[in-house]
Structure formats: C-alpha cells, structure tokens
Design an enzyme around this catalytic site. Structure first.
Site, PDB file in Angstrom:
ATOM      1  N   THR A 106       0.851  -1.199   0.000  1.00  0.00           N
ATOM      2  CA  THR A 106       0.000   0.000   0.000  1.00  0.00           C
ATOM      3  C   THR A 106       0.883   1.244   0.000  1.00  0.00           C
ATOM      4  O   THR A 106       2.087   1.166   0.242  1.00  0.00           O
ATOM      5  CB  THR A 106      -0.896   0.037   1.259  1.00  0.00           C
ATOM      6  OG1 THR A 106      -0.065   0.258   2.407  1.00  0.00           O
ATOM      7  CG2 THR A 106      -1.685  -1.258   1.423  1.00  0.00           C
ATOM      8  N   HIS A 160       1.234   3.302   2.225  1.00  0.00           N
ATOM      9  CA  HIS A 160       1.642   3.600   3.595  1.00  0.00           C
ATOM     10  C   HIS A 160       3.144   3.857   3.689  1.00  0.00           C
ATOM     11  O   HIS A 160       3.586   4.779   4.377  1.00  0.00           O
ATOM     12  CB  HIS A 160       1.232   2.424   4.499  1.00  0.00           C
ATOM     13  CG  HIS A 160       1.586   2.613   5.936  1.00  0.00           C
ATOM     14  ND1 HIS A 160       2.697   2.019   6.509  1.00  0.00           N
ATOM     15  CD2 HIS A 160       0.977   3.321   6.912  1.00  0.00           C
ATOM     16  CE1 HIS A 160       2.754   2.353   7.781  1.00  0.00           C
ATOM     17  NE2 HIS A 160       1.728   3.134   8.057  1.00  0.00           N
TER      18      HIS A 160
END
Length: 169
Positions: free
Chosen positions: A85, A87
């Site tokens: 992701t 992130h």
C-alpha cells in the site's frame, strides 16, 4: 553499494547530552540499530545517553521535538519496510520531513537512523546485526555527535538545557 564514498567521521561527545529515540516495530532490527547507536556514543565519550522507546517510526518526530530543548544531539532510529500500500511512502516522507524540521527549527542535530527498505532482508543487512553489511545505528549516532561537536565549537548555544521533567537515565 550504499556505503560507497562514506567519509570517516570521528566524534567527540564528551560533555554532550544525547538522547536516542527508537521505534519498537521490527524488534530484531531495532535492537541492532539501538546497540550500534549506543556503542557509537560510548566510543565518542557520551556519558549516560537517554534512551526513549516509542511505538513506531511515525512517533519519532514528536519525541525528538520534545527532547530537543534539553539535549545537544538526538538520534532517531526506526525502520519502515515497503508493503503493498502507499503507507510506506507516507511514513517515509512524513518522518523525514518531521525530523528535518525538528533539527532545523531547534538547531539540535538529529542523527537520521531510519531504515527505509524494500524487505526485511535489506533491513537486517543495515542494522548492525551479526552478518550485516552496514551499521546505520552507529552511523546515525556518530553523525549526530560529530555535528553537535562542530556546532558547539563554531556556534555555541546561548541557552542552557535543563533536565526534562520526569526524565530517567
């Protein structure tokens, strides 16, 4: 090879107040980084560095910001491993900007010992563990102390740094 071209840095930390702020995620890697940083501080003559553990790498910036007024140098240690992701990018950018802002705003050097790796193998290779090719905790601590030493000689601070309330050494 990321260590190619690295300078030989010596650091005189005698009389400096240094804090090491270390994240808790990825315990094996963090233990290696912290051991390397503490070894570097001992080699530089730093006595009784304060060690503060925070939950994750994101929390490094706020902890460093709180400790900067009472220390001559800080060492920030963390690790972010890429996942599937966005992130990774958000954390890496935020922490880099946050730690840079703390250092520039306060004038207190922050040794950047945050590993940003594609996988756990890369993190272990840089953590100063047995078999590692690099010791980024040691490098970050040495850089922070060397910078603080230079600054105290060329631009001495005009403020005193009181002991933070409730600090334990």
């Amino acid at each position: 090879m990321s260590g190619h071209g690295a300078p030989t840095v010596t650091a005189d930390g005698h009389g400096l107040r240094v804090a090491v702020v270390a994240a808790s995620w990825h315990a094996e890697v963090m233990d290696g980084l912290l051991d390397g940083a503490l070894r570097a501080l001992t080699e530089a003559g730093v006595e009784d560095p304060l060690v503060v553990r925070v939950p994750g790498t994101v929390e490094l910036s706020v902890a460093c910001a709180r400790l900067a007024p009472t220390h001559d140098a800080l060492v920030a240690l963390g690790v972010v491993v890429r996942g599937g992701t966005p992130h990774f990018e958000y954390v890496c950018q935020g922490v880099t900007a946050g730690l840079t802002e703390v250092s520039v705003r306060t004038g207190v050097p922050v040794g950047f010992g945050v590993l940003t790796c594609d996988d756990d193998e890369q993190a272990r290779a840089r953590a100063g563990l047995p078999g590692s090719t690099e010791d980024k905790g040691h490098e970050a601590a040495t850089a922070a102390v060397a910078t603080a030493d230079v600054l105290r000689r060329v631009a001495p601070s005009t403020t005193t740094r009181p002991e933070p309330e409730g600090a334990r050494r």
